[in-house]
Design a protein around this motif. Structure first.
Motif, PDB file in Angstrom:
ATOM      1  N   GLY A 163      -1.631   1.748 -10.389  1.00 19.27           N
ATOM      2  CA  GLY A 163      -1.982   1.426 -11.946  1.00 19.27           C
ATOM      3  C   GLY A 163      -3.327   1.368 -12.423  1.00 19.27           C
ATOM      4  O   GLY A 163      -3.605   1.420 -13.816  1.00 19.27           O
ATOM      5  N   PHE A 164      -4.256   1.629 -11.595  1.00 15.13           N
ATOM      6  CA  PHE A 164      -5.600   1.604 -12.313  1.00 15.13           C
ATOM      7  C   PHE A 164      -5.864   2.968 -12.598  1.00 15.13           C
ATOM      8  O   PHE A 164      -6.463   3.399 -13.729  1.00 15.13           O
ATOM      9  CB  PHE A 164      -6.586   1.044 -11.114  1.00 15.13           C
ATOM     10  N   ASP A 165      -5.628   4.026 -11.778  1.00 15.98           N
ATOM     11  CA  ASP A 165      -6.022   5.259 -11.946  1.00 15.98           C
ATOM     12  C   ASP A 165      -4.719   6.058 -12.923  1.00 15.98           C
ATOM     13  O   ASP A 165      -3.937   5.341 -13.409  1.00 15.98           O
ATOM     14  CB  ASP A 165      -6.097   6.163 -10.794  1.00 15.98           C
ATOM     15  N   ILE A 166      -5.099   7.407 -13.447  1.00 17.19           N
ATOM     16  CA  ILE A 166      -4.153   8.082 -14.123  1.00 17.19           C
ATOM     17  C   ILE A 166      -2.970   8.016 -13.445  1.00 17.19           C
ATOM     18  O   ILE A 166      -2.956   8.376 -12.189  1.00 17.19           O
ATOM     19  CB  ILE A 166      -4.669   9.329 -14.378  1.00 17.19           C
ATOM     20  N   ALA A 167      -1.652   7.953 -13.863  1.00 16.11           N
ATOM     21  CA  ALA A 167      -0.503   8.109 -13.283  1.00 16.11           C
ATOM     22  C   ALA A 167      -0.257   9.391 -12.696  1.00 16.11           C
ATOM     23  O   ALA A 167      -0.392  10.556 -13.324  1.00 16.11           O
ATOM     24  CB  ALA A 167       0.878   7.884 -14.230  1.00 16.11           C
ATOM     25  N   TYR A 168      -0.075   9.538 -11.215  1.00  8.82           N
ATOM     26  CA  TYR A 168       0.452  10.612 -10.571  1.00  8.82           C
ATOM     27  C   TYR A 168       1.351  10.408  -9.663  1.00  8.82           C
ATOM     28  O   TYR A 168       1.916   9.469  -9.179  1.00  8.82           O
ATOM     29  CB  TYR A 168      -0.678  11.025  -9.734  1.00  8.82           C
ATOM     30  N   ARG A 169       2.120  11.601  -9.614  1.00 14.53           N
ATOM     31  CA  ARG A 169       3.338  11.804  -8.583  1.00 14.53           C
ATOM     32  C   ARG A 169       2.757  12.137  -7.473  1.00 14.53           C
ATOM     33  O   ARG A 169       2.752  13.134  -7.256  1.00 14.53           O
ATOM     34  CB  ARG A 169       4.677  12.570  -9.056  1.00 14.53           C
ATOM     35  N   PHE A 170       2.561  11.062  -6.355  1.00 16.75           N
ATOM     36  CA  PHE A 170       1.784  11.439  -5.205  1.00 16.75           C
ATOM     37  C   PHE A 170       2.720  12.381  -4.134  1.00 16.75           C
ATOM     38  O   PHE A 170       4.062  12.093  -4.171  1.00 16.75           O
ATOM     39  CB  PHE A 170       1.480  10.320  -4.322  1.00 16.75           C
ATOM     40  N   PRO A 171       2.257  13.323  -3.470  1.00 18.68           N
ATOM     41  CA  PRO A 171       2.728  13.884  -2.148  1.00 18.68           C
ATOM     42  C   PRO A 171       3.346  12.580  -1.233  1.00 18.68           C
ATOM     43  O   PRO A 171       2.810  11.665  -1.306  1.00 18.68           O
ATOM     44  CB  PRO A 171       2.190  14.739  -1.668  1.00 18.68           C
ATOM     45  N   PRO A 172       4.364  13.034  -0.384  1.00 19.27           N
ATOM     46  CA  PRO A 172       4.917  11.713   0.505  1.00 19.27           C
ATOM     47  C   PRO A 172       3.928  11.320   1.305  1.00 19.27           C
ATOM     48  O   PRO A 172       3.896  10.093   1.951  1.00 19.27           O
ATOM     49  CB  PRO A 172       5.941  12.703   1.381  1.00 19.27           C
ATOM     50  N   ASN A 173       2.699  12.008   1.523  1.00 19.55           N
ATOM     51  CA  ASN A 173       1.942  11.643   2.618  1.00 19.55           C
ATOM     52  C   ASN A 173       0.793  10.507   2.033  1.00 19.55           C
ATOM     53  O   ASN A 173      -0.288  10.329   2.598  1.00 19.55           O
ATOM     54  CB  ASN A 173       1.239  12.705   3.344  1.00 19.55           C
ATOM     55  N   THR A 174       0.757  10.461   0.661  1.00 17.29           N
ATOM     56  CA  THR A 174      -0.390   9.987  -0.036  1.00 17.29           C
ATOM     57  C   THR A 174       0.217   8.521  -0.700  1.00 17.29           C
ATOM     58  O   THR A 174       1.281   8.603  -1.130  1.00 17.29           O
ATOM     59  CB  THR A 174      -0.752  10.905  -1.254  1.00 17.29           C
ATOM     60  N   SER A 175      -0.887   7.697  -0.725  1.00 16.96           N
ATOM     61  CA  SER A 175      -0.380   6.415  -1.295  1.00 16.96           C
ATOM     62  C   SER A 175      -1.754   5.389  -1.671  1.00 16.96           C
ATOM     63  O   SER A 175      -2.680   5.708  -1.180  1.00 16.96           O
ATOM     64  CB  SER A 175       0.441   5.512  -0.244  1.00 16.96           C
ATOM     65  N   ASN A 176      -1.460   4.753  -2.819  1.00 15.52           N
ATOM     66  CA  ASN A 176      -2.413   3.743  -3.236  1.00 15.52           C
ATOM     67  C   ASN A 176      -2.312   2.490  -2.306  1.00 15.52           C
ATOM     68  O   ASN A 176      -1.353   1.874  -2.138  1.00 15.52           O
ATOM     69  CB  ASN A 176      -2.323   3.284  -4.683  1.00 15.52           C
ATOM     70  N   VAL A 177      -3.449   2.483  -1.596  1.00 19.84           N
ATOM     71  CA  VAL A 177      -3.425   1.279  -0.668  1.00 19.84           C
ATOM     72  C   VAL A 177      -4.437   0.269  -1.023  1.00 19.84           C
ATOM     73  O   VAL A 177      -4.542  -0.992  -0.511  1.00 19.84           O
ATOM     74  CB  VAL A 177      -3.858   1.768   0.574  1.00 19.84           C
ATOM     75  N   GLY A 178      -5.147   0.602  -2.179  1.00 20.55           N
ATOM     76  CA  GLY A 178      -6.169  -0.407  -2.669  1.00 20.55           C
ATOM     77  C   GLY A 178      -7.247  -0.671  -1.806  1.00 20.55           C
ATOM     78  O   GLY A 178      -7.412  -0.042  -0.831  1.00 20.55           O
TER      79      GLY A 178
END
Length: 374
Positions: A163-178
Motif C-alpha cells: 500500500g505504500f508504493d504505486i499499486a502493482y500486480r506482482f509476479p508470483p515470485n515477488t512480494s511486499n515483505v515490509g
C-alpha cells in the motif's frame, strides 16, 4: 521443515540498503543457519555485530573520505556495482563458501548477473521503491536486464509495506515483505538520553538526514532556522556524517552523533527526514508521521509516496525556512495523518518486521532429505 543451510548475502555500503541486509542475515542466523556477507570493508564491524561471517571484495578499494557516492559514480561506483572485478570476486566467494542460497542486493548488477548463471536458489532484495527500480532505474537496456533477473529469481523481496508504493500486480515470485528490522535488541539509551526524552514538555521531533555523505552541511542550517521558533524539541542525529561541533544549533535542538532510530521512535511525534526509504519505513513501523526534504538519489520519489500515502508532507530541497516550519507545524496538527501511519505500523507488525522475509528466504533451501547434513 527446512534444513540448516548456508546463505551468501551480496551487498555494498550504500547507506539505507545495509540495515535490511544485515537484519535479514541476523534473522537467518537466529533460525540456525550459517550466513556470510560479501560487502565493502566499511561493513565489516556491523556484520560482526549482527553475527555474520564477512568477506570484503578484494577488488574494491576503500571509499575515499569526504566523497559522495554520486561524485565518484563513473570512477568508483559503477565498477564496484557492475565491474568485472566484482563479478570475479562474487564467483570466487561462491566457490569458497558453497552457499545453498544466494541473496543479492538489487543494485549490484554484477551480483544479479552472476546469480543468474548459477544453478542455485536466489533471492533479490529490492530496498528502493519497486516502481523506481523497474520503471526509472538506469537506461532502457539496464531496466530490461533487471526485469529478466527478477523474473528468474526464486524470491524477490520488496522492502516496503503493502500500500505504500504505486499499486502493482506482482509476479508470483515477488512480494511486499515490509522493512526488515534488527531481531537483536540494541544497547539501551544512555541514562542521560532516557531522562531527557522522558521530561514533560513540548513534543519531540527527530531530524535525520542519513548515514552517507550528501548535502547535510548545506541543508541543516535552513532546517535548524525553521525549527528554532517552533514549539517543539528537536533531536538531531548526525549518523556519523558530520561532527556535533560543526553544528550551530538553537536552544530547542539537541545534537547527537548516532543513535539507533528504533530506540528513539517511541518518543517522537514526527520525523524530519531526507527521504531515504530506510528512514521512512523505520518511522512507519513505529506509526510516526514524516516531513521529507529529499536531497537526491531516489529520495524525491520516496517523498512523493509519503505524501500520496497520507503519512506525511514533503518540501523541496531548496525550501525556505518558513516553508519547512509550516510543513512541520501542519504535520503535528493533522490527526488524520496519524490514522494512516498507525495503519502502516499495523501492516508492518503483521509481516513480523522481517519474519516473513526471513522465512521466504530460508524456505529456498528446501526440506530435509536423506543424506543432508548441517
Amino acid at each position: 521443515m527446512t534444513r540448516v543451510g548456508r546463505f551468501l548475502i551480496i551487498s555494498w555500503d550504500g547507506g539505507g540498503n545495509v540495515p535490511p541486509a544485515l537484519n535479514l542475515g541476523a534473522r537467518l542466523v537466529q533460525l540456525g543457519h550459517r550466513v556470510r556477507l560479501l560487502g565493502w570493508e566499511s561493513m565489516k564491524s556491523r556484520a560482526a555485530t549482527a553475527g555474520l561471517e564477512f568477506t570484503a571484495y578484494p577488488s574494491m578499494p576503500p571509499w575515499p573520505s569526504g566523497v559522495r557516492l554520486q561524485d565518484a559514480w563513473k570512477e568508483r561506483l559503477v565498477p564496484a556495482l557492475y565491474g568485472q572485478g566484482t563479478r570475479d570476486n562474487i564467483r570466487t566467494e561462491i566457490e569458497d563458501f558453497v552457499p545453498d542460497v544466494v541473496v543479492v542486493d538489487c543494485m549490484i548488477g554484477a551480483g544479479l548477473e552472476v546469480a543468474d548463471t548459477l544453478d542455485l536458489p536466489r533471492a533479490v532484495l529490492i530496498h528502493v521503491l519497486y516502481s523506481t527500480f523497474t520503471d526509472k532505474w538506469g537506461n532502457w537496456a539496464t531496466r530490461r536486464k533487471n526485469a529478466a533477473y527478477l523474473d528468474h529469481a526464486d524470491q524477490v523481496l520488496v522492502l516496503v509495506p503493502p500500500g505504500f508504493d504505486i499499486a502493482y500486480r506482482f509476479p508470483p515470485n515477488t512480494s511486499n515483505v515490509g522493512p526488515i528490522t534488527d531481531p537483536n535488541p540494541s544497547p539501551p539509551l544512555s541514562t542521560r538520553m532516557t531522562e531527557l526524552l522522558a521530561e514533560p514538555g513540548k513534543p519531540w521531533v527527530l531530524l535525520s538526514l542519513g548515514t552517507t555523505l550528501q548535502d547535510q552541511a548545506t541543508a541543516l542550517p535552513r532546517i535548524l532556522e525553521a525549527v528554532a521558533p517552533l514549539p517543539i524539541r528537536l533531536l538531531l542525529t548526525l549518523g556519523g556524517v558530520l561532527q556535533p561541533s560543526a553544528i550551530n544549533s538553537p536552544p530547542n535542538v539537541t545534537v547527537c552523533e548516532f543513535i539507533p532510530h528504533e530506540l528513539l521512535m517511541p518518543h517522537m511525534a514526527a520525523v524530519v527526514s531526507h527521504g531515504g526509504l530506510s528512514s521512512i519505513t523505520a518511522a512507519l513501523a513505529a506509526g510516526v508521521p514524516l516531513v521529507c526534504i529529499a536531497q537526491g538519489r531516489d529520495q524525491p520519489d520516496n517523498a512523493k509516496r509519503v505524501v500520496a500515502s497520507g503519512v506525511g508532507r514533503a518540501v523541496d530541497k531548496g525550501a525556505r525556512p518558513t516553508e519547512i516550519a509550516a510543513a512541520i507545524e501542519g504535520l503535528l496538527t493533522d490527526p488524520s495523518i496519524l490514522d494512516k501511519t498507525n495503519h502502516f505500523a499495523n501492516v508492518i507488525a503483521e509481516l513480523g518486521r522481517g519474519d516473513v522475509a526471513a522465512r521466504k528466504v530460508a524456505e529456498l533451501i528446501g526440506p530435509n532429505t536423506p543424506g543432508d547434513s548441517n
